[in-house]
Structure formats: C-alpha cells, structure tokens
Design a protein around this motif. Structure first.
Motif, PDB file in Angstrom:
ATOM      1  N   ARG A  14       0.836  -1.199   0.000  1.00 55.25           N
ATOM      2  CA  ARG A  14       0.000   0.000   0.000  1.00 55.25           C
ATOM      3  C   ARG A  14       0.874   1.253   0.000  1.00 55.25           C
ATOM      4  O   ARG A  14       1.791   1.354   0.808  1.00 55.25           O
ATOM      5  CB  ARG A  14      -0.916   0.004   1.233  1.00 55.25           C
ATOM      6  CG  ARG A  14      -1.996  -1.061   1.222  1.00 55.25           C
ATOM      7  CD  ARG A  14      -2.935  -0.908   2.412  1.00 55.25           C
ATOM      8  NE  ARG A  14      -2.340  -1.408   3.642  1.00 55.25           N
ATOM      9  CZ  ARG A  14      -1.934  -0.655   4.658  1.00 55.25           C
ATOM     10  NH1 ARG A  14      -2.059   0.661   4.595  1.00 55.25           N
ATOM     11  NH2 ARG A  14      -1.413  -1.187   5.734  1.00 55.25           N
TER      12      ARG A  14
ATOM     13  N   GLN B 179      -2.819   4.808   0.206  1.00 54.06           N
ATOM     14  CA  GLN B 179      -4.042   4.329   0.843  1.00 54.06           C
ATOM     15  C   GLN B 179      -4.921   5.433   1.426  1.00 54.06           C
ATOM     16  O   GLN B 179      -6.150   5.322   1.435  1.00 54.06           O
ATOM     17  CB  GLN B 179      -3.718   3.309   1.933  1.00 54.06           C
ATOM     18  CG  GLN B 179      -2.901   3.826   3.098  1.00 54.06           C
ATOM     19  CD  GLN B 179      -1.406   3.639   2.913  1.00 54.06           C
ATOM     20  OE1 GLN B 179      -0.937   3.481   1.798  1.00 54.06           O
ATOM     21  NE2 GLN B 179      -0.671   3.659   4.007  1.00 54.06           N
TER      22      GLN B 179
ATOM     23  N   GLU C 244      -3.777  -8.335   5.905  1.00 56.42           N
ATOM     24  CA  GLU C 244      -3.735  -7.057   6.621  1.00 56.42           C
ATOM     25  C   GLU C 244      -4.130  -5.917   5.698  1.00 56.42           C
ATOM     26  O   GLU C 244      -4.885  -5.009   6.079  1.00 56.42           O
ATOM     27  CB  GLU C 244      -2.332  -6.823   7.184  1.00 56.42           C
ATOM     28  CG  GLU C 244      -2.190  -5.532   8.003  1.00 56.42           C
ATOM     29  CD  GLU C 244      -1.912  -4.291   7.142  1.00 56.42           C
ATOM     30  OE1 GLU C 244      -2.308  -3.188   7.565  1.00 56.42           O
ATOM     31  OE2 GLU C 244      -1.315  -4.459   6.055  1.00 56.42           O
ATOM     32  N   ALA C 245      -3.652  -5.965   4.448  1.00 54.42           N
ATOM     33  CA  ALA C 245      -3.985  -4.925   3.482  1.00 54.42           C
ATOM     34  C   ALA C 245      -5.461  -4.990   3.102  1.00 54.42           C
ATOM     35  O   ALA C 245      -6.127  -3.949   2.978  1.00 54.42           O
ATOM     36  CB  ALA C 245      -3.110  -5.062   2.243  1.00 54.42           C
TER      37      ALA C 245
ATOM     38  N   GLU D  66      -7.929  -6.155   4.951  1.00 54.40           N
ATOM     39  CA  GLU D  66      -8.715  -5.695   6.099  1.00 54.40           C
ATOM     40  C   GLU D  66      -8.575  -4.194   6.312  1.00 54.40           C
ATOM     41  O   GLU D  66      -9.537  -3.521   6.710  1.00 54.40           O
ATOM     42  CB  GLU D  66      -8.283  -6.467   7.350  1.00 54.40           C
ATOM     43  CG  GLU D  66      -8.669  -7.934   7.287  1.00 54.40           C
ATOM     44  CD  GLU D  66      -7.938  -8.791   8.301  1.00 54.40           C
ATOM     45  OE1 GLU D  66      -7.058  -8.245   9.030  1.00 54.40           O
ATOM     46  OE2 GLU D  66      -8.217  -9.999   8.360  1.00 54.40           O
ATOM     47  N   TYR D  67      -7.400  -3.660   6.036  1.00 57.96           N
ATOM     48  CA  TYR D  67      -7.189  -2.216   6.169  1.00 57.96           C
ATOM     49  C   TYR D  67      -8.241  -1.461   5.375  1.00 57.96           C
ATOM     50  O   TYR D  67      -8.881  -0.524   5.879  1.00 57.96           O
ATOM     51  CB  TYR D  67      -5.784  -1.847   5.693  1.00 57.96           C
ATOM     52  CG  TYR D  67      -5.528  -0.354   5.684  1.00 57.96           C
ATOM     53  CD1 TYR D  67      -4.986   0.276   6.789  1.00 57.96           C
ATOM     54  CD2 TYR D  67      -5.848   0.419   4.569  1.00 57.96           C
ATOM     55  CE1 TYR D  67      -4.764   1.658   6.790  1.00 57.96           C
ATOM     56  CE2 TYR D  67      -5.637   1.783   4.558  1.00 57.96           C
ATOM     57  CZ  TYR D  67      -5.095   2.401   5.670  1.00 57.96           C
ATOM     58  OH  TYR D  67      -4.900   3.759   5.668  1.00 57.96           O
ATOM     59  N   TYR D  68      -8.412  -1.850   4.116  1.00 60.28           N
ATOM     60  CA  TYR D  68      -9.363  -1.140   3.266  1.00 60.28           C
ATOM     61  C   TYR D  68     -10.809  -1.425   3.636  1.00 60.28           C
ATOM     62  O   TYR D  68     -11.626  -0.499   3.754  1.00 60.28           O
ATOM     63  CB  TYR D  68      -9.114  -1.505   1.800  1.00 60.28           C
ATOM     64  CG  TYR D  68      -7.912  -0.829   1.206  1.00 60.28           C
ATOM     65  CD1 TYR D  68      -7.802   0.558   1.200  1.00 60.28           C
ATOM     66  CD2 TYR D  68      -6.872  -1.563   0.638  1.00 60.28           C
ATOM     67  CE1 TYR D  68      -6.697   1.194   0.648  1.00 60.28           C
ATOM     68  CE2 TYR D  68      -5.765  -0.936   0.073  1.00 60.28           C
ATOM     69  CZ  TYR D  68      -5.683   0.443   0.085  1.00 60.28           C
ATOM     70  OH  TYR D  68      -4.594   1.072  -0.465  1.00 60.28           O
TER      71      TYR D  68
ATOM     72  N   GLU E  69     -12.150  -2.356   6.375  1.00 61.86           N
ATOM     73  CA  GLU E  69     -12.536  -1.809   7.678  1.00 61.86           C
ATOM     74  C   GLU E  69     -12.670  -0.288   7.642  1.00 61.86           C
ATOM     75  O   GLU E  69     -13.179   0.313   8.593  1.00 61.86           O
ATOM     76  CB  GLU E  69     -11.508  -2.201   8.739  1.00 61.86           C
ATOM     77  CG  GLU E  69     -11.544  -3.686   9.086  1.00 61.86           C
ATOM     78  CD  GLU E  69     -10.402  -4.094   9.999  1.00 61.86           C
ATOM     79  OE1 GLU E  69      -9.553  -3.227  10.334  1.00 61.86           O
ATOM     80  OE2 GLU E  69     -10.347  -5.281  10.375  1.00 61.86           O
ATOM     81  N   ARG E  70     -12.219   0.338   6.560  1.00 64.37           N
ATOM     82  CA  ARG E  70     -12.244   1.806   6.457  1.00 64.37           C
ATOM     83  C   ARG E  70     -13.187   2.301   5.370  1.00 64.37           C
ATOM     84  O   ARG E  70     -13.058   3.413   4.887  1.00 64.37           O
ATOM     85  CB  ARG E  70     -10.821   2.331   6.246  1.00 64.37           C
ATOM     86  CG  ARG E  70      -9.952   2.195   7.499  1.00 64.37           C
ATOM     87  CD  ARG E  70      -8.484   2.377   7.196  1.00 64.37           C
ATOM     88  NE  ARG E  70      -7.678   2.369   8.420  1.00 64.37           N
ATOM     89  CZ  ARG E  70      -7.333   1.266   9.071  1.00 64.37           C
ATOM     90  NH1 ARG E  70      -7.717   0.064   8.612  1.00 64.37           N
ATOM     91  NH2 ARG E  70      -6.609   1.337  10.180  1.00 64.37           N
TER      92      ARG E  70
END
Length: 242
Positions: free
Chosen positions: A60, A63, A87-88, A90-92, A94-95
């Motif tokens: 990322r 982001q 992780e990447a 879920e990062y997106y 979750e946001r």
C-alpha cells in the motif's frame, strides 16, 4: 450493467497510462476528491481506483486517498494495486472501501486469494490483466505464461465472484475494448465480468452491454471528453435491471 469511472493514483496524483507503461503517466485531474464528487454528481454509484505505486512496489502506498474517497464521496469504492496480504485487505474493508481487487496474487499466491474470499466473500474481486491473452503481474511489469481464461477458471474454483478483465494493449488507447476476449471470459466462467481498457465512446458502452457483462470501467475517454458519464450510465442501464 454498471459503469465504474476510474481514478488511477501515482505519486498522489490522478493519472492515466498508455498500455500500462509507467513512463507515459499523464496527469488528468487536479484532485481525486473533486473528481470523485463530479462522478457522483453525474450519477455514478461505483468508482474504480488503482494504486499504481502500490502495484509496482507490492504494498500500500496511496491508501489515505482511497480511504478518504470512500469516506467522503458517497460512492462505493473498489481499490486495487499492491494488495498482497490479509492485513492490506482488512485495512481497506474496515475503512469503508466496498471491494478490494487482488491482481498479482491470483497468479503468485492463489492460497491467499482463497483465504481472502473465504473471509470476505463478494467484497473480493480479482483483476486479470493480459497481453496477447497471457497474464501480466506486478503493475504489468512481469509477464507470465498463464492464459487468462485458465486463470479465470482457477479463480472461479476458489470462490471468486467478480473478475475485472483488462487487455493491456487496449488500456489508455481509446481504441475500443477487446470484445472477443471479453466475450470468451464471460462465457467461460460464471463470475461477474467487468470490462477494462480501451473504452472510447458511447458505442463501446453499448457493445460491452450487449455482451451481458456485469460492468464496464471508463477512464481516459471521460478525461478526454469523448464520453459523457451521465449518458454512459443511462445507456448501460437500458434493457437491464441493474
């Protein structure tokens, strides 16, 4: 059929490439945020966004831009480029990002794709980008010997429901999409197929709609003033329940 206007980000700027060549990057808009707002005003429901730096670096990079567009634009956002870990993903998700696109991972790490689909279902799409029918990876810098239809079938088998198909030779050219390859992939798998690359005007929207595709991505034609987004959206809906 849905229309997904595109914003590609390189160095924090909105750019377009020609046939995937990073050296051809051309700035096409001043701000991703005002551009997204204009797409919303024209009637778009989705926006397609790509982290070109992320695709090249396999991580990322831009982001914050994608998350802010997802949070503030009122559009459903799909994001691809450099997403190689859960992780990447879920990062997106979750946001506020609606759908994450996995590209190179489909070839290099199919177990990860399977894990992501199992965890996130239809919020995972796979981008298949090809030259002469052979899949390219890592921001289109690495060619493989994998046939695009073969990869689509593999992705269908692990549960992928949405595939974005790009003929790299058409991308950014305004030369029209590769209708033959799009028809083949749409017939080969049960996944929703989104066309990407080469859209030059309203007739191309009619052509992709006639193939029964789920969606079509529009980029350079919008920025070059050759395609009116509102007209494209209305045309894509004609004769469908989408």
């Amino acid at each position: 059929m849905i229309i997904l206007p595109a914003i590609d980000i390189k160095g924090g700027h909105c750019v377009r490439l020609y046939q995937g060549d990073f050296g051809t990057a051309e700035k096409v808009a001043d701000s991703p945020y005002t551009t997204a707002a204009s797409f919303k005003e024209a009637g778009a429901e989705w926006i397609h966004m790509v982290d070109l730096d992320g695709a090249k670096e396999a991580k990322r990079i831009n982001q914050e831009i994608f998350v802010k567009v997802a949070r503030e634009s009122g559009l459903k956002v799909e994001v691809g480029g450099g997403i190689r870990t859960m992780e990447a993903v879920e990062y997106y998700l979750e946001r506020g990002v609606s759908r994450v696109i996995l590209g190179s991972a489909a070839v290099k790490d199919p177990a990860f794709v399977k894990e992501a689909v199992h965890a996130c279902g239809e919020r995972i799409a796979v981008g298949i980008d090809a030259k002469n029918g052979r899949v390219s990876c890592d921001g289109w810098l690495d060619d493989s010997d994998v046939d695009y239809i073969e990869l689509a079938k593999r992705m269908e088998q692990v549960g992928v429901r949405c595939i974005i198909y790009t003929d790299i030779s058409k991308d950014g050219t305004l030369a029209g999409p590769n209708l033959e390859q799009l028809d083949r992939i749409n017939r080969a798998v049960s996944c929703d197929i989104i066309a990407s690359g080469g859209i030059s005007g309203i007739e191309d929207i009619r052509a992709t709609r006639s193939l029964g595709l789920y969606g079509t991505i529009c980029g350079k034609a919008l920025y070059a003033g050759k395609l009116d987004l509102r007209e494209a959206i209305e045309t894509a809906k004609e004769g469908t329940s989408c």
